[in-house]
Design a protein around this motif. Structure first.
Motif, PDB file in Angstrom:
ATOM      1  N   GLU A 179     -13.642  62.638  24.217  1.00 45.60           N
ATOM      2  CA  GLU A 179     -13.541  63.378  25.477  1.00 45.60           C
ATOM      3  C   GLU A 179     -14.333  62.725  26.621  1.00 45.60           C
ATOM      4  OE1 GLU A 179     -15.170  64.691  22.768  1.00 45.60           O
ATOM      5  OE2 GLU A 179     -16.942  65.773  23.422  1.00 45.60           O
ATOM      6  N   VAL A 180     -14.955  61.587  26.319  1.00 44.87           N
ATOM      7  CA  VAL A 180     -15.742  60.871  27.327  1.00 44.87           C
ATOM      8  C   VAL A 180     -15.136  59.481  27.536  1.00 44.87           C
ATOM      9  CG1 VAL A 180     -18.017  59.953  27.934  1.00 44.87           C
ATOM     10  CG2 VAL A 180     -17.832  62.105  26.654  1.00 44.87           C
ATOM     11  N   GLU A 181     -15.023  59.081  28.790  1.00 40.40           N
ATOM     12  CA  GLU A 181     -14.517  57.754  29.127  1.00 40.40           C
ATOM     13  C   GLU A 181     -15.562  57.027  29.966  1.00 40.40           C
ATOM     14  OE1 GLU A 181     -10.770  57.952  31.156  1.00 40.40           O
ATOM     15  OE2 GLU A 181     -10.498  55.797  31.142  1.00 40.40           O
ATOM     16  N   ALA A 182     -15.815  55.789  29.652  1.00 40.12           N
ATOM     17  CA  ALA A 182     -16.734  54.959  30.439  1.00 40.12           C
ATOM     18  C   ALA A 182     -15.897  53.967  31.233  1.00 40.12           C
ATOM     19  CB  ALA A 182     -17.700  54.216  29.522  1.00 40.12           C
ATOM     20  N   ILE A 183     -16.191  53.868  32.514  1.00 45.54           N
ATOM     21  CA  ILE A 183     -15.392  53.000  33.396  1.00 45.54           C
ATOM     22  C   ILE A 183     -16.305  52.097  34.217  1.00 45.54           C
ATOM     23  CG2 ILE A 183     -13.791  52.986  35.357  1.00 45.54           C
ATOM     24  CD1 ILE A 183     -12.610  55.558  34.246  1.00 45.54           C
ATOM     25  N   ASP A 184     -15.967  50.806  34.200  1.00 45.90           N
ATOM     26  CA  ASP A 184     -16.623  49.821  35.058  1.00 45.90           C
ATOM     27  C   ASP A 184     -15.944  49.927  36.418  1.00 45.90           C
ATOM     28  OD1 ASP A 184     -17.211  47.544  36.536  1.00 45.90           O
ATOM     29  OD2 ASP A 184     -16.883  46.158  34.872  1.00 45.90           O
ATOM     30  N   GLY A 185     -16.603  50.601  37.356  1.00 44.88           N
ATOM     31  CA  GLY A 185     -16.020  50.798  38.681  1.00 44.88           C
ATOM     32  C   GLY A 185     -16.304  49.660  39.628  1.00 44.88           C
ATOM     33  N   GLY A 186     -17.233  48.783  39.250  1.00 46.39           N
ATOM     34  CA  GLY A 186     -17.561  47.638  40.090  1.00 46.39           C
ATOM     35  C   GLY A 186     -17.655  48.005  41.547  1.00 46.39           C
ATOM     36  N   THR A 187     -16.798  47.381  42.354  1.00 45.77           N
ATOM     37  CA  THR A 187     -16.721  47.664  43.799  1.00 45.77           C
ATOM     38  C   THR A 187     -15.272  47.962  44.162  1.00 45.77           C
ATOM     39  OG1 THR A 187     -16.466  45.310  44.229  1.00 45.77           O
ATOM     40  CG2 THR A 187     -18.703  46.188  44.342  1.00 45.77           C
ATOM     41  N   LEU A 188     -14.616  48.744  43.335  1.00 53.21           N
ATOM     42  CA  LEU A 188     -13.168  48.938  43.471  1.00 53.21           C
ATOM     43  C   LEU A 188     -12.740  49.791  44.661  1.00 53.21           C
ATOM     44  CD1 LEU A 188     -12.157  49.322  39.728  1.00 53.21           C
ATOM     45  CD2 LEU A 188     -11.841  47.344  41.228  1.00 53.21           C
ATOM     46  N   GLY A 189     -13.625  50.471  45.322  1.00 56.74           N
ATOM     47  CA  GLY A 189     -13.263  51.236  46.524  1.00 56.74           C
ATOM     48  C   GLY A 189     -12.246  52.325  46.235  1.00 56.74           C
ATOM     49  N   TYR A 190     -11.202  52.393  47.052  1.00 54.92           N
ATOM     50  CA  TYR A 190     -10.224  53.479  46.943  1.00 54.92           C
ATOM     51  C   TYR A 190      -9.466  53.503  45.621  1.00 54.92           C
ATOM     52  CZ  TYR A 190     -10.954  54.837  51.785  1.00 54.92           C
ATOM     53  OH  TYR A 190     -11.505  55.285  52.952  1.00 54.92           O
ATOM     54  N   VAL A 191      -9.475  52.421  44.883  1.00 52.72           N
ATOM     55  CA  VAL A 191      -8.852  52.426  43.549  1.00 52.72           C
ATOM     56  C   VAL A 191      -9.511  53.500  42.678  1.00 52.72           C
ATOM     57  CG1 VAL A 191      -8.490  51.057  41.453  1.00 52.72           C
ATOM     58  CG2 VAL A 191      -8.171  50.011  43.692  1.00 52.72           C
ATOM     59  N   LEU A 192     -10.781  53.799  42.960  1.00 57.54           N
ATOM     60  CA  LEU A 192     -11.510  54.804  42.172  1.00 57.54           C
ATOM     61  C   LEU A 192     -11.009  56.221  42.425  1.00 57.54           C
ATOM     62  CD1 LEU A 192     -15.121  53.377  42.635  1.00 57.54           C
ATOM     63  CD2 LEU A 192     -13.630  53.139  40.636  1.00 57.54           C
ATOM     64  N   LEU A 193     -10.250  56.439  43.482  1.00 59.00           N
ATOM     65  CA  LEU A 193      -9.758  57.790  43.775  1.00 59.00           C
ATOM     66  C   LEU A 193      -8.967  58.377  42.601  1.00 59.00           C
ATOM     67  CD1 LEU A 193      -8.570  57.758  47.496  1.00 59.00           C
ATOM     68  CD2 LEU A 193     -10.302  59.230  46.453  1.00 59.00           C
ATOM     69  N   GLY A 194      -8.289  57.539  41.874  1.00 59.53           N
ATOM     70  CA  GLY A 194      -7.487  58.004  40.739  1.00 59.53           C
ATOM     71  C   GLY A 194      -8.305  58.569  39.599  1.00 59.53           C
ATOM     72  N   LEU A 195      -9.614  58.374  39.630  1.00 60.67           N
ATOM     73  CA  LEU A 195     -10.471  58.860  38.532  1.00 60.67           C
ATOM     74  C   LEU A 195     -10.842  60.338  38.685  1.00 60.67           C
ATOM     75  CD1 LEU A 195     -13.074  55.969  38.242  1.00 60.67           C
ATOM     76  CD2 LEU A 195     -10.964  56.302  36.933  1.00 60.67           C
ATOM     77  N   PHE A 196     -10.919  60.800  39.906  1.00 64.45           N
ATOM     78  CA  PHE A 196     -11.535  62.101  40.144  1.00 64.45           C
ATOM     79  C   PHE A 196     -10.746  63.276  39.577  1.00 64.45           C
ATOM     80  CE2 PHE A 196     -13.528  59.292  43.156  1.00 64.45           C
ATOM     81  CZ  PHE A 196     -14.857  59.630  42.998  1.00 64.45           C
ATOM     82  N   ASP A 197      -9.437  63.170  39.561  1.00 67.75           N
ATOM     83  CA  ASP A 197      -8.666  64.280  39.000  1.00 67.75           C
ATOM     84  C   ASP A 197      -8.435  64.108  37.506  1.00 67.75           C
ATOM     85  OD1 ASP A 197      -6.815  62.241  39.046  1.00 67.75           O
ATOM     86  OD2 ASP A 197      -5.209  63.453  39.897  1.00 67.75           O
ATOM     87  N   ARG A 198      -9.042  63.078  36.921  1.00 64.66           N
ATOM     88  CA  ARG A 198      -8.897  62.837  35.471  1.00 64.66           C
ATOM     89  C   ARG A 198     -10.047  63.402  34.660  1.00 64.66           C
ATOM     90  NH1 ARG A 198      -7.952  56.560  35.144  1.00 64.66           N
ATOM     91  NH2 ARG A 198      -9.191  56.914  33.290  1.00 64.66           N
ATOM     92  N   CYS A 199     -11.037  64.048  35.318  1.00 61.16           N
ATOM     93  CA  CYS A 199     -12.195  64.523  34.569  1.00 61.16           C
ATOM     94  C   CYS A 199     -12.742  65.819  35.146  1.00 61.16           C
ATOM     95  CB  CYS A 199     -13.290  63.463  34.545  1.00 61.16           C
ATOM     96  SG  CYS A 199     -13.978  63.077  36.169  1.00 61.16           S
TER      97      CYS A 199
END
Length: 165
Positions: A39-59
């Protein structure tokens, strides 16, 4: 529709500017020592900017590991809620200069912002190029590990040790 994760652990930073990449370096180091439950996911977000928007509704929740540039001694570690962190985030910029605060702002506007905790460390060197963190920051990895494990435990999440670490 994909089932939401209980938690995403997001490591942020630019690994080519020494200590500024602490969040990414820490996440890699942590995953060599701990196996996360499903139930836990670890993500290397680096400096991805707006690409990270897709993460917020996934958790349901998110823990962000990042640096914070404060006039405090390098290696100082802080825990902030999103509300507390908002005081330190720069105002939104343009679409050409996307910072994580811009990503948070857009996620909040879209109504996708999960509960977020920030674990931040003050970097020593972040203006020069270099793939390695300073020794001082490397020595702080176990301290950040303890803080993250405490956050996970408070959520009822346990990791399993990776025995080869």
């Amino acid at each position: 529709m994909t089932e939401k994760k209980k938690l995403i652990i997001l490591g942020l930073g630019n690994i080519i500017t020494k200590d500024e990449g602490f969040g990414v370096h820490f996440l890699r180091w942590f995953l060599e020592r701990h196996r996360l439950p499903e139930e836990v996911e670890a993500i290397d977000g680096g400096t991805l900017g707006y690409v990270l928007l897709g993460l917020f509704d996934r958790c349901e929740r998110m823990i962000v590991i990042d640096t914070i540039k404060l006039p405090d001694p390098p290696g100082s570690i802080y825990r902030f809620t999103h509300e507390e962190m908002s005081r330190y985030l720069p105002p939104p910029t343009t679409a050409h200069e996307v910072s994580f605060s811009d990503v948070l702002c857009k996620a909040e506007m879209m109504g996708d912002l999960p509960e977020i905790v920030f674990l931040c460390i003050v970097p020593r060197e972040w203006r020069d190029m270099g793939l390695e963190m300073t020794e001082e920051m490397t020595e702080r990895l176990p301290v950040m590990e303890r803080l993250l494990l405490m956050e996970l435990e408070a959520l009822g999440i346990r990791t399993e040790p990776v025995h080869d670490a």
